[in-house]
Scaffold this active site. Structure first.
Site, PDB file in Angstrom:
ATOM      1  N   VAL A  17       0.777  -1.053   0.066  1.00  0.00           N
ATOM      2  CA  VAL A  17      -0.001   0.050   0.076  1.00  0.00           C
ATOM      3  C   VAL A  17       0.867   1.045   0.060  1.00  0.00           C
ATOM      4  O   VAL A  17       0.761   2.097  -0.868  1.00  0.00           O
ATOM      5  CB  VAL A  17      -0.972   0.023   1.298  1.00  0.00           C
ATOM      6  CG1 VAL A  17      -1.689   1.252   1.338  1.00  0.00           C
ATOM      7  CG2 VAL A  17      -1.871  -1.030   1.004  1.00  0.00           C
ATOM      8  N   ASP A  38      10.706   3.008   5.911  1.00  0.00           N
ATOM      9  CA  ASP A  38      10.260   1.407   6.445  1.00  0.00           C
ATOM     10  C   ASP A  38      11.539   0.894   7.486  1.00  0.00           C
ATOM     11  O   ASP A  38      12.669   1.346   7.042  1.00  0.00           O
ATOM     12  CB  ASP A  38      10.035   0.599   5.156  1.00  0.00           C
ATOM     13  CG  ASP A  38       9.136  -0.859   5.440  1.00  0.00           C
ATOM     14  OD1 ASP A  38       8.060  -0.823   5.121  1.00  0.00           O
ATOM     15  OD2 ASP A  38       9.828  -1.550   6.244  1.00  0.00           O
ATOM     16  N   ALA A 166      -6.764  -2.748  -5.058  1.00  0.00           N
ATOM     17  CA  ALA A 166      -6.764  -4.217  -5.098  1.00  0.00           C
ATOM     18  C   ALA A 166      -5.305  -4.593  -5.944  1.00  0.00           C
ATOM     19  O   ALA A 166      -4.782  -3.725  -6.644  1.00  0.00           O
ATOM     20  CB  ALA A 166      -7.744  -4.876  -5.913  1.00  0.00           C
ATOM     21  N   LEU A 223     -13.614  -2.305   6.672  1.00  0.00           N
ATOM     22  CA  LEU A 223     -13.903  -3.713   7.045  1.00  0.00           C
ATOM     23  C   LEU A 223     -15.047  -4.283   6.253  1.00  0.00           C
ATOM     24  O   LEU A 223     -15.073  -5.352   5.779  1.00  0.00           O
ATOM     25  CB  LEU A 223     -13.940  -4.008   8.505  1.00  0.00           C
ATOM     26  CG  LEU A 223     -12.573  -3.313   9.405  1.00  0.00           C
ATOM     27  CD1 LEU A 223     -13.002  -3.690  10.883  1.00  0.00           C
ATOM     28  CD2 LEU A 223     -11.464  -4.176   9.059  1.00  0.00           C
ATOM     29  N   SER A 271     -14.391 -19.856  -7.727  1.00  0.00           N
ATOM     30  CA  SER A 271     -12.965 -20.029  -7.928  1.00  0.00           C
ATOM     31  C   SER A 271     -12.590 -21.226  -6.809  1.00  0.00           C
ATOM     32  O   SER A 271     -13.489 -21.705  -6.257  1.00  0.00           O
ATOM     33  CB  SER A 271     -11.877 -18.778  -7.648  1.00  0.00           C
ATOM     34  OG  SER A 271     -12.237 -18.620  -6.325  1.00  0.00           O
ATOM     35  N   CYS A 278      -5.747  -9.663   2.944  1.00  0.00           N
ATOM     36  CA  CYS A 278      -6.672  -8.893   3.548  1.00  0.00           C
ATOM     37  C   CYS A 278      -8.109  -9.417   4.066  1.00  0.00           C
ATOM     38  O   CYS A 278      -8.838  -9.172   5.052  1.00  0.00           O
ATOM     39  CB  CYS A 278      -6.858  -7.428   2.839  1.00  0.00           C
ATOM     40  SG  CYS A 278      -5.423  -6.665   3.256  1.00  0.00           S
TER      41      CYS A 278
END
Ligand code: NAD
Ligand code: UGA
Length: 497
Positions: A17, A38, A166, A223, A271, A278
């Protein structure tokens, strides 16, 4: 009263992200300095190299254009905090693996450590933006930590700005999102902070797609959005089991159902099961929240989305064994695709891991091919899930091309919907496989009629395929998939004749 001007953005967390989001912000706001940091030095080094740590179509070009101009990657977290007017928190929030809430709640230790770091280092006014997916009210904890460390020299506003990209389409999603969600405090300072963040997104996103709301609605919406998407997949996957037992075709059912404008056609692709870092984590987090709020029926409702997903992966894996005459011990099986979806090298929670582990447990030898997944990652994932490094060493081979993986294999198992699998030379593959040669299409991407004509025995999700060989277990069980027929299914199959 108006928004304040942002000259420097900091982002803590250079993952799937943080990296792509900041690259797009840097592209669209060339006058703003964007510093992504990071604590993982190896990851930062990759962001500064020609081989980025994240494969996303279109991302390389954007990073190339901006890096060194107004986009910087480093491990200097304190410097990023000090210099930024606005800070994104973009760290991981995995499912807790210990203590209270283990296996359900989100582990917020990384978010909290970032909040403490900001509290320690920051001077002046800062807008702190929660981009990570978090439980409702997390912004309150961040604000409390910041407030407890507030001095006359610093002032903080905390916003919720969840990310909806995504993987595999991250750049497109960031350039042209369905919506941007910003939640903030209901106060004059809160309003100003919201407007400041809006002003950044307005540089390339139409105002009507930028939605503002209260912080808790924003946190919960993220969520719920993931829960709804995953719920659709579990719903169609549940239907796929009914299709296999009755002779209906799940693609036809999905088309008929999805054509209803109220339902819509998206996310109805049956699928082998959804994967990714996530969906499961966020639903389990929602379940935990509901349990904590003493809403057991609501918790149970959402938990079933995950249960059906587990069932689907298990059902597919068992079917492979059943079709291969109830034993795969010593048989070579080619796993085509290891990523959790196409156009990404990410394997987190990939269905391929589960299916492979099941086959390894049954004694199969696996040859794995994926166009983007690092071979070491395949081995790491399988070692982790099986807990048997020797078995993985002896039974798994990661191949550099699909033909090599397929050579000598009793079956091909499609776990990821990579486009390249649709255009392989299946005659050549068939010729190099022992007979009967099986294809298990867990993604419904291949031309099953063509494969059957070539001579393959084809099994797929949510559809019965005509079998060429009369010795095929499905043929023996009246064409009801492989394995034991359910009584109702057997009756339905009888009626078909
Ligand atoms: P990730 O694991 O790829 O990246 C997180 C990074 O944060 C890691 O590189 C880690 O080293 C770093 N980090 C952790 N603690 C740190 C600290 N204290 N200081 C500095 N760096 C630190 O995770 P991700 O996939 O980018 O996801 C991040 C968040 O965004 C999660 O909450 C996730 O649920 C959410 N999200 C992810 C996606 C996705 O597609 N992956 C999409 C939308 C939302
Ligand atoms: C998902 C959401 O789509 C994003 O909006 C969200 O930001 C992100 O989770 C997140 O919070 O991390 P992602 O997991 O990257 O994105 O990918 P999806 O396209 O949603 O696919 C998830 C899984 O579902 C994949 O394994 C995919 O193959 C599977 N899937 C998807 C199906 O099996 N059927 C479908 O119809 C759609």
């Amino acid at each position: 009263m108006s928004e304040s001007t942002v000259t420097t953005i900091g982002c803590i967390g250079a993952g799937y992200v943080g990296g792509p989001t900041c690259a797009v912000i840097a592209l669209k706001c060339p006058d703003i300095r964007v510093h992504v940091v990071d604590m993982n030095a190896a990851r930062v080094a990759q962001w500064n190299s020609d081989k980025l740590p994240v494969f996303e179509p279109g991302l390389d070009d954007i990073v190339k254009e901006c890096r060194g101009r107004n986009l910087f990657f480093s491990t200097d977290v304190d410097a990023a905090i000090e210099e930024a007017d606005l800070l994104f928190i973009s760290v991981n929030t995995p499912t807790k693996t210990y203590g209270h809430g283990k296996g359900r709640a989100a582990d917020l230790k990384y978010v909290e450590s970032v909040a403490r770091n900001i509290a320690k280092v920051a001077r002046g006014n800062k807008i702190v933006v929660e981009k990570s997916t978090v439980p409702v009210k997390s912004a309150q904890s961040i604000a409390d930590i910041l407030k407890a460390n507030r001095t006359s020299q610093n002032k903080f506003q905390v916003l919720s700005n969840p990310e909806f990209l995504a993987e595999g389409t991250a750049v497109r999603d960031l350039l042209c999102p369905d919506r941007i969600l910003i939640g903030g405090e209901d106060s004059a300072d809160g309003w100003r902070a919201i407007q400041t963040l809006c002003s950044i997104y307005r540089r390339w996103i139409p105002a009507e797609r930028i939605i503002t709301m209260n912080t808790w609605s924003s946190e919960l919406s993220k969520l719920v959005a993931n829960a709804f998407l995953a719920q659709r997949i579990s719903a169609i996957n549940a239907v796929s089991a009914v299709c296999e037992a009755t002779g209906a075709d799940v693609s036809e059912v999905a088309r008929a159902v999805g054509q209803d404008g109220r339902i819509g056609p998206h996310f109805l692709q049956a699928s082998v099961g959804f994967g990714g870092s996530c969906f499961q984590k966020d639903i389990l987090n929602l379940v935990y929240i509901c349990e904590s709020l003493n809403l057991p029926e609501v918790a149970e409702f959402w938990l079933n989305v995950v249960s059906i997903n587990d069932y689907q992966k298990q059902r597919f894996a068992k079917r492979i064994v059943n079709c291969l005459f109830n034993t795969v011990a010593g048989k070579r099986i080619a796993i085509l695709g290891f990523a959790f979806k196409k156009n990404t090298g990410d394997t987190r929670e990939s269905a391929a891991i589960y299916v492979s582990a099941h086959l390894l447990e049954e004694g199969a030898r696996l040859t794995v091919y994926d166009p983007k997944v690092d071979p070491d990652q395949v081995i790491r994932d399988l070692r982790h899930v099986t807990g048997q490094p020797e078995a993985v060493r002896d039974q798994v081979e990661v191949c550099a091309d699909p033909y090599e993986a397929a050579r000598g294999a009793h079956a091909l198992v499609i776990c990821t919907e990579w486009d390249v699998f649709q255009t392989l030379d299946y005659r050549r593959i068939f010729a190099a496989m022992p007979k009967p040669a099986y294809v298990f299409d867990g993604r419904k991407i291949l031309n099953h009629d063509e494969l059957t004509k070539i001579g393959f025995e084809v099994e797929t999700i949510g559809k019965r395929v005509r079998h060429v060989s009369s010795s095929h277990p499905a043929a023996i069980t009246n064409g009801i998939g492989c394995g034991e027929p359910e009584p109702e299914a057997a009756a339905a199959a009888e009626a078909d004749h």
